[in-house]
Write an enzyme that holds these catalytic residues in place. Structure first.
Site, short mmCIF file in Angstrom:
data_model
loop_
_atom_site.label_atom_id
_atom_site.label_comp_id
_atom_site.label_asym_id
_atom_site.label_seq_id
_atom_site.Cartn_x
_atom_site.Cartn_y
_atom_site.Cartn_z
N THR A 117 -1.13 6.30 -5.54
CA THR A 117 -1.49 6.44 -6.94
C THR A 117 -2.84 5.83 -7.25
O THR A 117 -3.24 4.83 -6.63
CB THR A 117 -0.42 5.77 -7.83
OG1 THR A 117 -0.88 5.76 -9.19
CG2 THR A 117 -0.18 4.32 -7.42
N TYR A 141 4.12 -1.38 -10.33
CA TYR A 141 4.09 -0.03 -9.75
C TYR A 141 2.85 0.14 -8.86
O TYR A 141 2.96 0.51 -7.69
CB TYR A 141 4.10 1.02 -10.86
CG TYR A 141 3.70 2.40 -10.39
CD1 TYR A 141 4.45 3.07 -9.42
CD2 TYR A 141 2.57 3.04 -10.92
CE1 TYR A 141 4.08 4.34 -8.99
CE2 TYR A 141 2.21 4.30 -10.50
CZ TYR A 141 2.95 4.94 -9.53
OH TYR A 141 2.58 6.20 -9.10
#
Length: 337
Positions: A117, A141
């Site tokens: 990501t 995350y």
């Protein structure tokens, strides 16, 4: 030669499975169905219901199906949730991948593609952000994905594995043929929320932060169509099969749209004037994130086909309308623009 797709019944994973099957590849899926749907898989694709971190399961699947490459999508992806449950994210993203890699090494799998990501960059110092930018995640995350990238690099170096890390920017849209799309109830993707509002399933869309130093005060994102993203994965697989070395690549278009611009695109394609409300900034949110795509365009045989925000929005809307009608809902609740 078989490709193992973890999380293959989820949003991006199911599009990847479809693309591989359409290309004549042999595919097998491991998915615990916590956010995935078996109905999204093409007929005949073997599905093993379980965790990607279950080493006995994974080793058995690899041996039974002759797996030579792994494409790893399984994981948790919601930034605010990771702020509330960091240990859950380190377990589900980082520790699961550690177990998956352990099974891959013991089974002799030499090619690995990892779903990472742009959140690993945090708030970048330069935009568009290159792969060489400092990595300073703002959320568990992003940190869980960065930790996994580091672990993958070390494992590959020690065991002769080749990998491609693909750092996603904002994935959106649905299969242009309308076969599959984002089906998760309560999904937090901006375009998903906006098309739910356009179909009357939400009363409004919340914009978190309207006081950022951007042209309209909202965050800016680089949206990439899910079909173009999975084609980048297929190109990465071809690259590794041809002997390409391990590499980390951004996956985006190199063009940013604000949250408010994105909402307006959905209003235009839906011809619905749904409500928008402004809420405070959320911890962990990044102000501006746009990809430098020079490396992926140079290294892989990859040319995007759907680099247009309204096209992405239209495909997401078409899927949402289909999904909503299948669930028995009416489509006349939102006010016509």
């Amino acid at each position: 030669m078989t490709v193992l797709v973890t999380g293959g019944a989820g949003y991006i994973g199911s599009h990847m499975v479809r693309a591989l099957v359409d290309a004549g590849e042999s595919v097998v899926v491991v998915d615990n169905l916590s956010t995935g749907f078996s109905a999204l898989l093409p007929e005949g694709v073997p599905l093993f219901i379980g965790d990607a971190g279950d080493e006995n399961l994974v080793e058995g699947v690899i041996a039974q199906h002759g797996v030579e490459s792994i494409v790893h999508f399984a994981g948790s992806v919601v930034v605010p949730e990771s702020m509330r449950d960091p240990l859950g994210y380190y377990r589900n993203n980082t520790m699961t991948t550690q177990s998956l890699l352990n099974a891959a090494v013991r089974s002799g799998v030499s090619r690995f593609i990892f779903s990472s990501t742009a959140a690993v960059y945090g708030n970048p110092e330069e935009v568009p952000v290159p792969e060489t930018a400092p990595t300073r995640p703002l959320s568990p995350y992003g940190m869980s994905k960065l930790m996994t990238e580091i672990m993958l690099h070390d494992v590959a170096t020690a065991h002769g594995m080749s990998y491609v890390v693909l750092r996603y920017f904002n994935v959106a849209g649905a299969d242009p043929l309308g076969r599959i799309g984002l089906s998760t109830i309560g999904a937090t993707h901006l375009l998903k929320i906006a098309v739910e509002a356009a179909t009357g399933q939400r009363a409004k869309v919340d914009v978190f932060g309207s006081d950022y130093p951007t042209p309209d005060g909202s965050c800016i994102r680089d949206f990439i169509h899910v079909t173009d993203l999975v084609e980048a994965h297929r190109s990465a697989l071809s690259y590794l099969r041809a002997g390409g070395g391990s590499v980390t690549l951004n996956c985006g278009y190199g063009r940013g749209y604000s949250v408010l611009e994105t909402i307006e695109a959905v209003r235009r394609v839906s011809m619905r004037n749904f409500a928008v409300s402004h809420a405070p900034r959320r911890p962990g949110d990044i102000m501006t994130m746009v990809a430098d795509t020079g490396r992926i365009r140079t290294l892989l045989d990859w040319t995007p086909k759907y680099d247009d925000l309204e096209t992405i929005a239209a495909h997401a809307l078409a899927w949402e309308q289909k999904l909503f009608l299948e669930r028995g809902g009416p489509l006349q609740q939102a006010e016509s623009a």
